[in-house]
Design an enzyme around this catalytic site. Sequence first.
Site, PDB file in Angstrom:
ATOM      1  N   HIS A 271      -7.551  -5.225   9.952  1.00  0.00           N
ATOM      2  CA  HIS A 271      -7.256  -4.989   8.529  1.00  0.00           C
ATOM      3  C   HIS A 271      -5.966  -5.685   8.109  1.00  0.00           C
ATOM      4  O   HIS A 271      -5.059  -5.876   8.921  1.00  0.00           O
ATOM      5  CB  HIS A 271      -7.226  -3.489   8.176  1.00  0.00           C
ATOM      6  CG  HIS A 271      -6.106  -2.702   8.786  1.00  0.00           C
ATOM      7  ND1 HIS A 271      -6.313  -1.623   9.611  1.00  0.00           N
ATOM      8  CD2 HIS A 271      -4.751  -2.815   8.687  1.00  0.00           C
ATOM      9  CE1 HIS A 271      -5.153  -1.105   9.972  1.00  0.00           C
ATOM     10  NE2 HIS A 271      -4.183  -1.820   9.427  1.00  0.00           N
TER      11      HIS A 271
ATOM     12  N   ASP B 112       0.803  -1.220   0.000  1.00  0.00           N
ATOM     13  CA  ASP B 112       0.000   0.000   0.000  1.00  0.00           C
ATOM     14  C   ASP B 112       0.840   1.276   0.000  1.00  0.00           C
ATOM     15  O   ASP B 112       2.051   1.243   0.225  1.00  0.00           O
ATOM     16  CB  ASP B 112      -0.960   0.004   1.208  1.00  0.00           C
ATOM     17  CG  ASP B 112      -0.367  -0.724   2.421  1.00  0.00           C
ATOM     18  OD1 ASP B 112       0.836  -0.533   2.699  1.00  0.00           O
ATOM     19  OD2 ASP B 112      -1.102  -1.479   3.073  1.00  0.00           O
TER      20      ASP B 112
HETATM   21  C1  F6R Z   1       1.238  -1.727   6.108  1.00  0.00           C
HETATM   22  C2  F6R Z   1      -0.039  -2.418   6.152  1.00  0.00           C
HETATM   23  C3  F6R Z   1      -0.856  -2.471   7.391  1.00  0.00           C
HETATM   24  C4  F6R Z   1      -0.041  -2.696   8.656  1.00  0.00           C
HETATM   25  C5  F6R Z   1      -0.944  -2.640   9.896  1.00  0.00           C
HETATM   26  C6  F6R Z   1      -0.162  -2.815  11.171  1.00  0.00           C
HETATM   27  O1  F6R Z   1       1.826  -1.819   4.841  1.00  0.00           O
HETATM   28  O2  F6R Z   1      -0.460  -2.913   5.157  1.00  0.00           O
HETATM   29  O3  F6R Z   1      -1.824  -3.483   7.279  1.00  0.00           O
HETATM   30  O4  F6R Z   1       0.602  -3.929   8.578  1.00  0.00           O
HETATM   31  O5  F6R Z   1      -1.609  -1.422   9.912  1.00  0.00           O
HETATM   32  O6  F6R Z   1       0.655  -1.716  11.360  1.00  0.00           O
HETATM   33  P1  F6R Z   1       1.812  -1.737  12.483  1.00  0.00           P
HETATM   34  O7  F6R Z   1       2.782  -2.739  12.031  1.00  0.00           O
HETATM   35  O8  F6R Z   1       2.402  -0.335  12.412  1.00  0.00           O
HETATM   36  O9  F6R Z   1       1.152  -2.055  13.748  1.00  0.00           O
END
Ligand code: F6R
Length: 263
Positions: free
Chosen positions: A138, A67
């Site tokens: 998500h 993304d």
């Molecule tokens: C990032 C992505 C998101 C993150 C998720 C968790 O490229 O696709 O799905 O993996 O928001 O974020 P963190 O790792 O910052 O807790």
Amino acid sequence: MEVIPCQTKQEASRMAARFMLNQVANNKYSVLGLATGGTPLLLYEEFIKMVSSKDVDLESITTFNLDEYVGLAPNHKASYSFYMNKHFFEPLGLNEDQCFVPNGVAHDIPKECERYEDLILEKGPIDLQVLGIGRDGHIGFNEPGSSLVSSTRIKTLTEETQKDNAQFFDSNESVPKHVITMGIRTILSAKRIVLLAFGEAKADAVAKMVEGPVSASLPASVLQMHSSVKVIVDEGAASKLNKLDYYKEVFANKPTWQRKEFL
Ligand code: F6R
């Protein structure tokens, strides 16, 4: 789904890094799907260390990021292009033409989404997709309610996700509301998936993803429909799993030939 409970995020990240190293060592044309955010930072660090100590050839791999924020150019410090250059592409000496991230400043966003999806079809399939998970379940930025058969498209971040991501920006207000994200069908078309989750804040989402019903309300639960998913978690993220002892037992008693993929 294979749940692999680790004690710490260091242990979990090393395991995921070994898994990724095996992928690229066994197939020099590997296509990797990559995530950003806080979760994969240690994995990337470990992978970079392993690659340099083992002298692995990465010249022919291809990478696709999940993304990018709409409105952030690659030189914006909070863009995912910038993050990837800093934490992965540059330290590994990868070339621009091997690494793909959606263009968040494309003039025509729907066209850019279509172009990105087509590119994955052309150069893919993705051999190994790395995922994190949001507190709301998500994956990519497929927020609750996302179509379970979606392809790359624009999505609106929930307020919770905007708040979680604010740590990478100067203020809450500067977090873009829109992102381009691979769709759920795009993610499911990867051959193998490794999802990492750390800390108690992720425990609810992890438990629902693994042990709850498949539902668009918890998009990560759709991974139950994929035939090769490893969920590598630390103690905090595993703390609400009902069958935690069983997952531990399964991993501890793996036949030696199955362990090879982590060595
Ligand atoms: C990032 C992505 C998101 C993150 C998720 C968790 O490229 O696709 O799905 O993996 O928001 O974020 P963190 O790792 O910052 O807790």
